[in-house]
Design an enzyme around this catalytic site. Structure first.
Site, PDB file in Angstrom:
ATOM      1  N   ASP A 276       0.836  -1.209   0.000  1.00  0.00           N
ATOM      2  CA  ASP A 276       0.000   0.000   0.000  1.00  0.00           C
ATOM      3  C   ASP A 276       0.874   1.264   0.000  1.00  0.00           C
ATOM      4  OD1 ASP A 276      -2.428   1.352   0.079  1.00  0.00           O
ATOM      5  OD2 ASP A 276      -3.264   0.020   1.591  1.00  0.00           O
ATOM      6  N   ASP A 331     -10.193   3.134  -3.903  1.00  0.00           N
ATOM      7  CA  ASP A 331     -10.860   1.917  -3.416  1.00  0.00           C
ATOM      8  C   ASP A 331     -12.251   1.757  -4.025  1.00  0.00           C
ATOM      9  OD1 ASP A 331      -8.659   1.782  -1.840  1.00  0.00           O
ATOM     10  OD2 ASP A 331      -9.739   1.543   0.048  1.00  0.00           O
TER      11      ASP A 331
HETATM   12  C1  GAL Z   1      -6.197   1.040   1.214  1.00  0.00           C
HETATM   13  C2  GAL Z   1      -6.287   0.006   0.115  1.00  0.00           C
HETATM   14  C3  GAL Z   1      -7.346  -0.993   0.489  1.00  0.00           C
HETATM   15  C4  GAL Z   1      -6.978  -1.631   1.807  1.00  0.00           C
HETATM   16  C5  GAL Z   1      -6.784  -0.569   2.859  1.00  0.00           C
HETATM   17  C6  GAL Z   1      -6.265  -1.157   4.146  1.00  0.00           C
HETATM   18  O1  GAL Z   1      -5.210   1.953   0.914  1.00  0.00           O
HETATM   19  O2  GAL Z   1      -6.609   0.641  -1.091  1.00  0.00           O
HETATM   20  O3  GAL Z   1      -7.492  -1.963  -0.522  1.00  0.00           O
HETATM   21  O4  GAL Z   1      -5.823  -2.390   1.641  1.00  0.00           O
HETATM   22  O5  GAL Z   1      -5.865   0.402   2.427  1.00  0.00           O
HETATM   23  O6  GAL Z   1      -6.012  -0.199   5.094  1.00  0.00           O
END
Ligand code: GAL
Length: 525
Positions: A276, A331
């Site tokens: 991430d 997301d």
């Molecule tokens: C976001 C990511 C999600 C999930 C989330 C967890 O940045 O896009 O898919 O992994 O973090 O905190």
């Protein structure tokens, strides 16, 4: 691409390569980094597709893909037009730079050399071309020596991820049970083999030696035990970290700990890393992600590298030597609106996907309750057609038979896993789609001269949707058999020029067209 400031290009191999005048177009065939302190940032990177990715380099789509890559970058830069008259001069065979000048190339170059040198010195305005991963040369396969070298993802990954349904509420029981559920539902046999733990698996502090530690309260057996269990079921285990100081949910990130963490993951026999982008140091992902890529390469274990920088820095244009997949969007949410928007955003990057590296429009929401079953069928169909990772995001221990049926549609899964590895894309949408009759045609080539076709009605009312062969790259008059991938029926008779189908609102119909004889595709764009 066009430079509108004086620019100096360098390469790691030959040093100074070229100077560019304002108004000049350049075509870059390698990973380049631009630093431009007093002029607008102009250039993105274009990665040269690895030679071993046959489908990406060869075949009828190759030329179009290259054109699209150019168009994409050009369209991002204001006032850029394709030159009417092209003068090309290859200035460095091996260093992958061509100048394409609309006018005055010869004089421009002379003046440009002086001007750009002065500018570079006085104003610090330069384009520095450097290879990703520290300027390595290339291996025989056309990848940088320090490029991603794990041989994985020849087709898009399939599996499950904890985030969309469980968010932070995960523990090892959920993971153990999910792995078992993938097996007993038959999903594992269909190819869903990654069991991916997302954020919230680690303690909030590293141990005294700087190691990541599984959360004792929720993962008391540790990750290695989970991996052993999952491997015992014939599946693979994925884990999550972040190219920042903290993950999005504030467990420790891997920035500065890449080698140590990659070794830890390898020692736990992890097979997949989602990486991430939260709480980073504000440096560009282009420089941060390759550090973990290199650490994974050096770990001694083939670990799928899933980059999750949310499409911020257009990763499709530079990530193929870095990751096995790269998120192209923010997301996903469990709504029709979010799903369709994300499909459209991901479509922009279609030409950059291929075996080894895939655009990732985020995990599936199928089964989470926010859309109708028909809407989930469209979601699943278009993800499959776009060669997106098929990572289930619902609770597979408790899903309905209807949801299982959607996720288990082998004919649709086969489209996703087709060996040609070309991302299908939207080829047509109704001209007044914003007035409500938003009907679309998506399609793409498959192996064996076949074509996948999705007639997608995004409006609320039923409409007839027609796809002509010219829209989808088939020579006019080609007789094809039509296979309906959701009804599992082959139409009687053959279609020769178009098909037209009534499609209910918020539904789609998906077909494979197989020519009766070998038929080279024609360009449909
Ligand atoms: C976001 C990511 C999600 C999930 C989330 C967890 O940045 O896009 O898919 O992994 O973090 O905190």
């Amino acid at each position: 691409m066009k430079a509108d400031g004086w620019a100096l290009a360098t390469s790691p191999r030959n040093g100074l390569l070229a100077v560019f005048l304002p108004g000049f177009r350049i075509r870059a065939r390698g990973p380049f980094r631009l630093h431009c302190s007093n002029a607008r940032r102009l250039l993105a990177r274009i990665k040269r597709a690895p030679d071993d990715d046959g489908a990406r380099r060869r075949g009828p789509v190759a030329g179009r893909q290259r054109g699209r890559a150019e168009d994409l970058i050009c369209s991002r830069l204001r006032g850029i037009k394709r030159p009417r008259q092209r003068q090309r001069r290859r200035i460095a065979n091996e260093d992958e730079v061509e100048i394409v000048s609309a006018r005055g190339a010869a004089m421009g170059r002379r003046v440009g050399i002086v001007a750009a040198l002065v500018c570079a010195l006085l104003w610090g305005c330069c384009i520095e071309a450097q290879a990703l991963g520290g300027g390595a040369g290339e291996d025989g396969a056309g990848r940088g020596r320090l490029g991603l070298d794990n041989g994985l993802a020849r087709t898009p990954p399939m599996g499950w991820n904890s985030w969309n349904f469980f968010n932070c509420f995960i523990d090892e029981t959920v993971i153990f049970e999910t792995a078992s559920a993938l097996v007993f539902t038959g999903l594992a046999d269909l190819g869903y083999n990654y069991v991916n733990i997302d954020d919230c698996w680690a303690e909030l502090e590293r141990d005294a030696h700087g190691n990541l530690v599984p959360r004792a309260a929720t993962f008391p057996s540790g990750i290695k035990a989970l991996a052993d269990h999952v491997h015992g079921l014939g599946l693979k285990l994925g884990i999550y970290s972040d190219a920042g100081f903290l993950t999005c949910q504030k467990q420790p990130g891997s920035l500065g700990y890449e080698i140590q963490d990659a070794r830890t993951f390898a020692s736990w026999e992890v097979d997949y890393l989602k990486y991430d982008n939260c709480y980073n140091d504000k440096s560009r992902p282009e420089s941060r992600y390759p550090v973990m890529r290199n650490a994974l390469n050096a770990s001694g274990r083939a670990i799928f590298f899933s980059m999750c920088e949310w499409g911020k820095d257009d990763p499709a244009t530079w990530a193929a030597p870095v990751g096995n997949s790269w998120r192209t969007t923010e997301d996903i949410r469990d709504t029709w609106r979010s799903m369709t928007k994300i499909a459209d955003e991901n479509d922009r990057w279609a030409s950059f996907a291929g075996p080894g590296g895939w655009n990732d429009p985020d995990m599936l929401e199928v089964g989470n309750g926010g859309m109708s079953l028909d809407e989930y069928r469209s979601h699943f169909s278009v993800w499959a057609l776009m060669k997106a990772p098929l990572l289930i995001g619902c609770d597979v221990r408790n899903m309905s038979a209807e949801v299982l049926a959607i996720l288990s549609n082998k004919e649709v899964i086969d489209v996703n896993q087709d060996s040609l590895g070309v991302q299908g894309r939207r080829v047509l949408r109704s001209p007044v789609w914003w007035l409500g009759n938003n009907v679309q045609v998506w399609s793409g080539p498959l192996s064996g001269d076949r074509t996948v076709l999705l007639l997608w009605n995004r409006s609320k009312k039923a409409f007839n949707i027609k796809a002509s062969w010219s829209d989808i790259g088939l020579p006019s008059g080609t007789p094809v058999t039509v296979r309906d991938l959701w009804k599992h029926e082959t139409w009687d008779g053959n279609s020769v020029d178009e098909i037209e189908v009534k499609v209910q609102g918020h539904t789609s119909q998906m077909f494979i067209l197989t020519p009766l004889s070998r038929t080279p595709r024609v360009s449909s764009s």
